[in-house]
Design an enzyme around this catalytic site. Structure first.
Site, PDB file in Angstrom:
ATOM      1  N   HIS A  30     -73.974  86.701 -21.294  1.00 39.32           N
ATOM      2  CA  HIS A  30     -74.592  87.983 -21.667  1.00 39.32           C
ATOM      3  C   HIS A  30     -73.570  89.100 -21.479  1.00 39.32           C
ATOM      4  CE1 HIS A  30     -78.778  86.372 -21.541  1.00 39.32           C
ATOM      5  NE2 HIS A  30     -78.273  85.566 -20.622  1.00 39.32           N
ATOM      6  N   ASN A  72     -73.680  92.458 -20.970  1.00 39.77           N
ATOM      7  CA  ASN A  72     -73.791  93.384 -19.828  1.00 39.77           C
ATOM      8  C   ASN A  72     -73.865  92.668 -18.481  1.00 39.77           C
ATOM      9  OD1 ASN A  72     -73.882  96.370 -20.573  1.00 39.77           O
ATOM     10  ND2 ASN A  72     -75.209  95.471 -22.126  1.00 39.77           N
ATOM     11  N   HIS A 132     -77.711  98.894 -17.302  1.00 40.23           N
ATOM     12  CA  HIS A 132     -77.972  99.505 -18.614  1.00 40.23           C
ATOM     13  C   HIS A 132     -77.979 101.037 -18.569  1.00 40.23           C
ATOM     14  CE1 HIS A 132     -79.942  95.499 -19.959  1.00 40.23           C
ATOM     15  NE2 HIS A 132     -78.673  95.563 -20.318  1.00 40.23           N
ATOM     16  N   THR A 191     -75.909  89.602 -26.701  1.00 45.31           N
ATOM     17  CA  THR A 191     -76.325  90.899 -26.160  1.00 45.31           C
ATOM     18  C   THR A 191     -77.588  91.376 -26.860  1.00 45.31           C
ATOM     19  OG1 THR A 191     -75.538  93.077 -25.470  1.00 45.31           O
ATOM     20  CG2 THR A 191     -74.962  92.398 -27.712  1.00 45.31           C
ATOM     21  N   THR A 192     -78.335  92.219 -26.156  1.00 51.72           N
ATOM     22  CA  THR A 192     -79.585  92.760 -26.691  1.00 51.72           C
ATOM     23  C   THR A 192     -79.284  94.105 -27.355  1.00 51.72           C
ATOM     24  OG1 THR A 192     -80.476  91.950 -24.577  1.00 51.72           O
ATOM     25  CG2 THR A 192     -81.998  93.143 -26.037  1.00 51.72           C
ATOM     26  N   LYS A 237     -79.659  97.729 -28.482  1.00 46.85           N
ATOM     27  CA  LYS A 237     -80.494  98.754 -27.840  1.00 46.85           C
ATOM     28  C   LYS A 237     -80.488 100.035 -28.654  1.00 46.85           C
ATOM     29  CE  LYS A 237     -79.202  96.671 -23.494  1.00 46.85           C
ATOM     30  NZ  LYS A 237     -78.344  95.610 -24.044  1.00 46.85           N
ATOM     31  N   HIS A 246     -84.089  81.101 -23.638  1.00 43.95           N
ATOM     32  CA  HIS A 246     -84.157  80.932 -22.184  1.00 43.95           C
ATOM     33  C   HIS A 246     -85.514  80.286 -21.908  1.00 43.95           C
ATOM     34  CE1 HIS A 246     -80.798  83.644 -22.075  1.00 43.95           C
ATOM     35  NE2 HIS A 246     -80.754  83.618 -20.759  1.00 43.95           N
ATOM     36  N   GLU A 287     -87.211  79.145 -16.762  1.00 45.29           N
ATOM     37  CA  GLU A 287     -86.489  79.799 -15.654  1.00 45.29           C
ATOM     38  C   GLU A 287     -87.408  79.946 -14.459  1.00 45.29           C
ATOM     39  OE1 GLU A 287     -83.227  82.915 -16.119  1.00 45.29           O
ATOM     40  OE2 GLU A 287     -84.583  83.314 -17.784  1.00 45.29           O
ATOM     41  N   ASP A 343     -73.806  85.189 -16.446  1.00 45.65           N
ATOM     42  CA  ASP A 343     -73.461  86.586 -16.157  1.00 45.65           C
ATOM     43  C   ASP A 343     -72.270  86.586 -15.198  1.00 45.65           C
ATOM     44  OD1 ASP A 343     -75.867  87.990 -17.429  1.00 45.65           O
ATOM     45  OD2 ASP A 343     -76.853  86.553 -16.111  1.00 45.65           O
TER      46      ASP A 343
HETATM   47  P1  IMP Z   1     -77.211  92.528 -22.446  1.00 48.91           P
HETATM   48  O1  IMP Z   1     -78.187  91.845 -23.356  1.00 48.91           O
HETATM   49  O2  IMP Z   1     -75.822  92.500 -22.945  1.00 48.91           O
HETATM   50  O3  IMP Z   1     -77.666  93.900 -22.058  1.00 48.91           O
HETATM   51  O4  IMP Z   1     -77.139  91.647 -21.101  1.00 48.91           O
HETATM   52  C1  IMP Z   1     -78.062  91.774 -20.036  1.00 48.91           C
HETATM   53  C2  IMP Z   1     -79.417  91.240 -20.427  1.00 48.91           C
HETATM   54  O5  IMP Z   1     -79.343  89.819 -20.620  1.00 48.91           O
HETATM   55  C3  IMP Z   1     -80.488  91.391 -19.346  1.00 48.91           C
HETATM   56  O6  IMP Z   1     -81.108  92.655 -19.408  1.00 48.91           O
HETATM   57  C4  IMP Z   1     -81.461  90.269 -19.679  1.00 48.91           C
HETATM   58  O7  IMP Z   1     -82.335  90.645 -20.696  1.00 48.91           O
HETATM   59  C5  IMP Z   1     -80.538  89.187 -20.209  1.00 48.91           C
HETATM   60  N1  IMP Z   1     -80.212  88.225 -19.147  1.00 48.91           N
HETATM   61  C6  IMP Z   1     -79.082  88.123 -18.437  1.00 48.91           C
HETATM   62  N2  IMP Z   1     -79.164  87.099 -17.561  1.00 48.91           N
HETATM   63  C7  IMP Z   1     -80.356  86.549 -17.743  1.00 48.91           C
HETATM   64  C8  IMP Z   1     -81.028  85.442 -17.139  1.00 48.91           C
HETATM   65  O8  IMP Z   1     -80.546  84.751 -16.228  1.00 48.91           O
HETATM   66  N3  IMP Z   1     -82.285  85.176 -17.601  1.00 48.91           N
HETATM   67  C9  IMP Z   1     -82.867  85.896 -18.590  1.00 48.91           C
HETATM   68  N4  IMP Z   1     -82.264  86.923 -19.174  1.00 48.91           N
HETATM   69  C10 IMP Z   1     -81.024  87.248 -18.756  1.00 48.91           C
HETATM   70 ZN    ZN Z   2     -78.962  83.823 -19.621  1.00 57.11          ZN
END
Ligand code: IMP
Ligand code: ZN
Length: 375
Positions: free
Chosen positions: A16, A18, A69, A101-102, A104, A225, A228, A305
């Protein structure tokens, strides 16, 4: 063993953006914002929590992501993080990276999901441009073959970086569909799939099913995912959907585990450090990697991460070697098999197979022939 793991050309399929940010970058971004006269969005204690890289519960992790974030808000911060993450994985000799990545939307920063994606792609391209070319890396690579020298990074013309767009479980069906439509639109720029992630206690499968089906129809890879936390009903529906890959699957009851093994073998993205630090799994030797690997189920080691959990893909391989008593040859096979599960397409797979097979005798041959497979 760690150096040998660094030398392995590796494939990272679950990282991921972030969550892979360097802790020092978080500090630098805050310093820059402070110098620009902005009030800091986190306290010193929160900052220490983010940069501590220690044990934390899954719930704490999601609080931490929310804090990250509010720090990594601007297009330039996102691009910078993406560039650094590419360089960090290349440095670790990752030859194929699927970053996720999500997207935003942050109207207060003039950011839409689309402009967020553009910033990530720019960052990836910048990170690639900052890597040495293969020719320039040759001397370093030669040194890397000497026993004690640190391995050379994967050069710019060797590493491939693809992007997956994540749907956050907090998002409703319209938001999920918007992300999928953007993923389809950005295929030509290296978006190869869609991920479902976020706090597993939030939301329900029905919210995203349609969007995920649309992703599949658009020719995108789909990874979820799953498991978990203990939620067998949801996990069963996810298995029924037959995604291309699954992340984690820490909590599968016996019937789901049997179904997973018996059905089409859906590859598992397994993140040892992440699962142990969040206490989703009690210890490395007890990680379900062991059971799945022994059953011949396709598994791929990943970091999840790397910034938040203080790991690298090489470390994950070294941990697997120690916990499951895997010799170097087995680690090589694990890395080599990961190629089969990339979303980057057949041509990319052929390139990676060729690359890994060419390097195998250089890196492993002598040791294996000497019967020194444990080196
Ligand atoms: P981003 O999507 O680049 O902002 O990376 C961080 C996001 O990845 C977090 O806000 C979660 O939505 C997701 N994320 C990171 N690690 C995990 C995990 O172990 N389980 C579920 N979601 C995760
Ligand atoms: Zn993950």
């Amino acid at each position: 063993m760690f150096l040998a793991c660094r030398r392995l050309p590796k494939v990272e399929l679950h990282a991921h953006l972030n969550g892979s940010v360097r802790p020092q970058t978080i500090r630098k971004i805050l310093e820059e914002r402070s110098r620009a006269g902005e009030a800091l969005p986190v306290t010193e204690q929160q900052l220490q929590d983010i940069t501590a890289c220690g044990d934390r519960s899954l719930a704490d992790c999601f609080r931490l992501f929310d804090l990250i974030h509010v720090i990594t808000t601007t297009h330039s911060a996102i691009a910078r993080i993406a560039a650094e993450v590419v360089r960090d994985f290349a440095e670790d000799r990752v030859v194929y990276l699927e970053l996720r990545t999500t997207p935003k939307a942050r109207p207060e920063y003039d950011m839409t999901k689309q402009s967020y994606i553009e910033a990530v792609l720019e960052g990836i391209e910048l990170g690639l441009r900052q890597l040495p070319a293969a020719a320039d890396a040759t001397a370093a690579a030669n040194a890397a073959n000497a026993d004690e020298a640190p391995p050379a990074p994967a050069p710019a013309d060797i590493i491939a970086v693809k992007l997956l767009l994540s749907i956050d479980r907090r998002e409703d069906s319209a938001a999920a569909l918007e992300t999928v439509q953007l993923a389809a639109r950005y295929k030509a720029r290296g978006v190869v799939g869609v991920d479902l992630s976020g706090n597993p206690y939030v939301g329900s499968w029905g919210q995203w099913r349609e969007a995920l089906a649309a992703a599949r129809a658009a020719g995108l890879g789909v990874t979820l995912h799953a498991g978990e936390v203990y939620s067998p009903a949801e996990t069963a529906r996810m298995l029924e959907f037959r995604p291309d890959r699954l992340g984690h699957c820490c909590y599968l009851d016996d019937s789901l585990a049997a179904e997973l093994r018996a059905s089409v073998a859906i590859p598992l993205e397994l993140c040892l450090t992440s699962n142990v630090l969040t206490q989703s799994v009690t210890s490395y030797p007890e990680h379900h990697f062991a059971e799945m690997y022994a059953a011949g189920h396709p598994v791929v080691l990943c970091t999840d991460d790397s910034g938040v959990f203080g790991t690298t893909l090489s470390k994950e391989y070294a941990i697997a070697a120690a916990a499951f008593k895997l010799p170097l040859g087995a680690l090589w096979e694990l890395a080599r098999r990961s190629v089969e599960f990339v979303f980057g397409g057949e041509e990319e797979k052929r390139r990676l197979r060729g690359l890994m097979d060419r390097e195998r005798p250089l890196m492993l041959g002598a040791k294996i022939e000497r019967g020194n497979d444990e080196a």
